[in-house]
Design a protein around this motif. Structure first.
Motif, mmCIF file in Angstrom:
data_model
loop_
_atom_site.group_PDB
_atom_site.id
_atom_site.type_symbol
_atom_site.label_atom_id
_atom_site.label_comp_id
_atom_site.label_asym_id
_atom_site.label_seq_id
_atom_site.Cartn_x
_atom_site.Cartn_y
_atom_site.Cartn_z
ATOM 1 N N GLY A 90 59.894 1.531 54.754
ATOM 2 C CA GLY A 90 59.807 0.592 53.644
ATOM 3 C C GLY A 90 59.218 1.224 52.389
ATOM 4 N N PHE A 91 58.165 2.021 52.564
ATOM 5 C CA PHE A 91 57.542 2.667 51.413
ATOM 6 C C PHE A 91 58.499 3.655 50.754
ATOM 7 N N ALA A 92 59.385 4.241 51.530
ATOM 8 C CA ALA A 92 60.297 5.248 50.992
ATOM 9 C C ALA A 92 61.277 4.663 49.982
ATOM 10 N N VAL A 93 61.510 3.352 50.013
ATOM 11 C CA VAL A 93 62.505 2.752 49.111
ATOM 12 C C VAL A 93 61.860 1.929 48.001
ATOM 13 N N VAL A 94 60.549 2.110 47.777
ATOM 14 C CA VAL A 94 59.893 1.473 46.634
ATOM 15 C C VAL A 94 60.222 2.280 45.385
ATOM 16 N N ALA A 95 60.797 1.638 44.402
ATOM 17 C CA ALA A 95 61.218 2.320 43.183
ATOM 18 C C ALA A 95 60.007 2.706 42.324
ATOM 19 N N PRO A 96 60.150 3.694 41.427
ATOM 20 C CA PRO A 96 59.066 4.010 40.484
ATOM 21 C C PRO A 96 58.626 2.766 39.729
ATOM 22 N N GLY A 97 57.317 2.564 39.683
ATOM 23 C CA GLY A 97 56.770 1.372 39.048
ATOM 24 C C GLY A 97 56.814 0.146 39.935
ATOM 25 N N GLY A 98 57.282 0.321 41.179
ATOM 26 C CA GLY A 98 57.438 -0.804 42.089
ATOM 27 C C GLY A 98 56.213 -1.044 42.955
ATOM 28 N N LEU A 99 56.324 -2.068 43.782
ATOM 29 C CA LEU A 99 55.192 -2.535 44.569
ATOM 30 C C LEU A 99 55.628 -2.841 45.998
ATOM 31 N N ALA A 100 54.853 -2.348 46.961
ATOM 32 C CA ALA A 100 55.018 -2.740 48.363
ATOM 33 C C ALA A 100 53.993 -3.819 48.665
ATOM 34 N N MET A 101 54.403 -4.837 49.432
ATOM 35 C CA MET A 101 53.538 -5.979 49.700
ATOM 36 C C MET A 101 53.711 -6.417 51.146
ATOM 37 N N ALA A 102 52.664 -6.991 51.705
ATOM 38 C CA ALA A 102 52.768 -7.510 53.067
ATOM 39 C C ALA A 102 51.753 -8.618 53.290
ATOM 40 N N VAL A 103 52.081 -9.503 54.198
ATOM 41 C CA VAL A 103 51.121 -10.446 54.765
ATOM 42 C C VAL A 103 51.386 -10.475 56.258
ATOM 43 N N ASP A 104 50.313 -10.456 57.032
ATOM 44 C CA ASP A 104 50.473 -10.443 58.493
ATOM 45 C C ASP A 104 49.150 -10.860 59.122
ATOM 46 N N PHE A 105 49.155 -10.936 60.432
ATOM 47 C CA PHE A 105 47.932 -11.284 61.146
ATOM 48 C C PHE A 105 46.859 -10.236 60.898
ATOM 49 N N GLY A 106 45.621 -10.698 60.727
ATOM 50 C CA GLY A 106 44.490 -9.810 60.593
ATOM 51 C C GLY A 106 43.800 -9.609 61.928
ATOM 52 N N ASP A 107 42.532 -9.189 61.869
ATOM 53 C CA ASP A 107 41.799 -8.944 63.113
ATOM 54 C C ASP A 107 41.058 -10.168 63.624
ATOM 55 N N GLN A 108 41.116 -11.276 62.866
ATOM 56 C CA GLN A 108 40.437 -12.528 63.238
ATOM 57 C C GLN A 108 38.951 -12.320 63.518
ATOM 58 N N ALA A 109 38.347 -11.389 62.784
ATOM 59 C CA ALA A 109 36.944 -11.060 63.032
ATOM 60 C C ALA A 109 36.008 -12.234 62.785
ATOM 61 N N GLY A 110 36.422 -13.181 61.957
ATOM 62 C CA GLY A 110 35.574 -14.323 61.661
ATOM 63 C C GLY A 110 35.669 -15.455 62.663
ATOM 64 N N TYR A 111 36.390 -15.230 63.769
ATOM 65 C CA TYR A 111 36.604 -16.284 64.761
ATOM 66 C C TYR A 111 35.910 -15.931 66.074
ATOM 67 N N PRO A 112 35.529 -16.931 66.862
ATOM 68 C CA PRO A 112 34.913 -16.651 68.168
ATOM 69 C C PRO A 112 35.854 -15.851 69.062
ATOM 70 N N ALA A 113 35.281 -15.053 69.951
ATOM 71 C CA ALA A 113 36.080 -14.192 70.824
ATOM 72 C C ALA A 113 37.068 -14.997 71.647
ATOM 73 N N LEU A 114 36.654 -16.166 72.119
ATOM 74 C CA LEU A 114 37.544 -16.986 72.935
ATOM 75 C C LEU A 114 38.755 -17.444 72.133
ATOM 76 N N ALA A 115 38.525 -17.813 70.883
ATOM 77 C CA ALA A 115 39.634 -18.230 70.027
ATOM 78 C C ALA A 115 40.583 -17.065 69.764
ATOM 79 N N ARG A 116 40.031 -15.888 69.553
ATOM 80 C CA ARG A 116 40.866 -14.708 69.322
ATOM 81 C C ARG A 116 41.728 -14.411 70.537
ATOM 82 N N ARG A 117 41.119 -14.444 71.708
ATOM 83 C CA ARG A 117 41.883 -14.154 72.929
ATOM 84 C C ARG A 117 42.973 -15.197 73.141
ATOM 85 N N GLY A 118 42.655 -16.449 72.883
ATOM 86 C CA GLY A 118 43.652 -17.501 73.049
ATOM 87 C C GLY A 118 44.829 -17.330 72.112
#
Length: 218
Positions: A138-166
Motif C-alpha cells: 500500500g505504501f508503495a503506491v502513495v503518490a508524491p504529496g500523498g497520504l497513507a491512512m488507516a483505522v483498525d483495532f488497537g491494543d485495548q490497553a484501557g480495558y480490563p483484561a477480561l474484556a480484552r480476552r472476550g
C-alpha cells in the motif's frame, strides 16, 4: 497463499455480507472519522485497500464529490455486494472496483492508475495474514504529496483484561486479530517506503487506532 485466503474470506462472508454493514457499525469504530480526514483535493485519486462491501467508498464519494475513488478486495463475495451498493448509489462513474490481493497488487493493471493521493486501510490489517506485506504494498503506491491512512483495532490497553480476552476471542471467530504492534510496524514500514511523519492516535481508550504517514511532494 492468496488463493487460499480468498477462498477463506469468500466462505466467511458469502452469507455475512448481507448483514455486514448493519452489524459492523456497532464495533468498527472510527471509519467515519477516516472518511472525514481524507480531505482529497479536486481530482485526487483515493484507493481503499480491502474495500469489502463498498460502504466506505460510497460514503466517501458522497462526502468528497470532487475526488475519484478506487477499491479492491480479495473476496469476490464482498465485491458482489460492493458493486450492488455502488450501482444503487448511482456512483459507477466515480467508484471503480477490482479483485486483488492486498499483499501484491498492480494498480496500473487494475485501474490504469500507478499511484494514489490517498491510500486507506479500514479494519483490513487485522484480517490480512501478511499484514506487514500489505503495508509495504500500500505504501508503495502513495503518490508524491500523498497520504497513507488507516483505522483498525488497537491494543485495548484501557480495558480490563477480561474484556480484552472476550473481544479478541469473539473477533477470532471471524478470523480477525488485533495487531498490538501496529503503530510500530506502521512507522517502520513508512520509513522503509520513504514516507514521513508517521503518526498513531489512540481512539476510545485504545479500542482502535488511527494512523497516518505522508510521502513528500518531491
Amino acid at each position: 497463499m492468496a488463493r487460499d485466503h480468498a477462498a477463506l474470506m469468500d466462505g466467511v462472508y458469502r452469507r455475512q455480507r448481507h448483514i455486514y454493514d448493519a452489524t459492523r457499525k456497532f464495533f468498527l469504530f472510527g471509519r467515519d472519522g477516516l472518511i472525514e480526514d481524507l480531505r482529497p483535493a479536486a481530482g485526487d485519486r483515493v484507493l481503499e485497500v480491502g474495500c469489502g462491501t463498498g460502504r466506505n467508498l460510497v460514503l466517501a464519494a458522497r462526502r468528497w464529490p470532487q475526488a475519484r475513488f478506487f477499491g479492491f478486495d480479495i473476496s469476490e463475495a464482498m465485491l458482489e455486494t460492493a458493486r450492488e451498493s455502488v450501482a444503487r448509489a448511482g456512483l459507477e462513474g466515480r467508484i471503480r472496483l477490482a479483485q486483488g490481493d492486498a499483499t501484491g497488487f498492480d494498480p496500473a493493471a487494475m485501474f490504469g492508475e500507478p499511484a494514489f493521493d490517498r491510500v486507506a486501510f479500514s479494519y483490513t490489517l487485522s484480517m490480512i495474514p501478511d499484514w506487514r506485506g500489505a503495508l509495504r504494498a500500500g505504501f508503495a503506491v502513495v503518490a508524491p504529496g500523498g497520504l497513507a491512512m488507516a483505522v483498525d483495532f488497537g491494543d485495548q490497553a484501557g480495558y480490563p483484561a477480561l474484556a480484552r480476552r472476550g473481544l479478541r476471542g469473539w473477533l477470532g471467530l471471524f478470523h480477525v486479530a488485533p495487531r498490538d504492534d501496529i503503530a510500530a510496524a506502521w512507522a517502520e514500514a513508512a520509513q522503509a517506503a520513504g514516507l514521513t511523519d508517521p503518526k498513531a492516535r489512540s481512539l476510545y481508550s485504545g479500542y482502535a487506532v488511527a494512523l497516518t504517514a505522508e510521502r513528500p511532494a518531491g
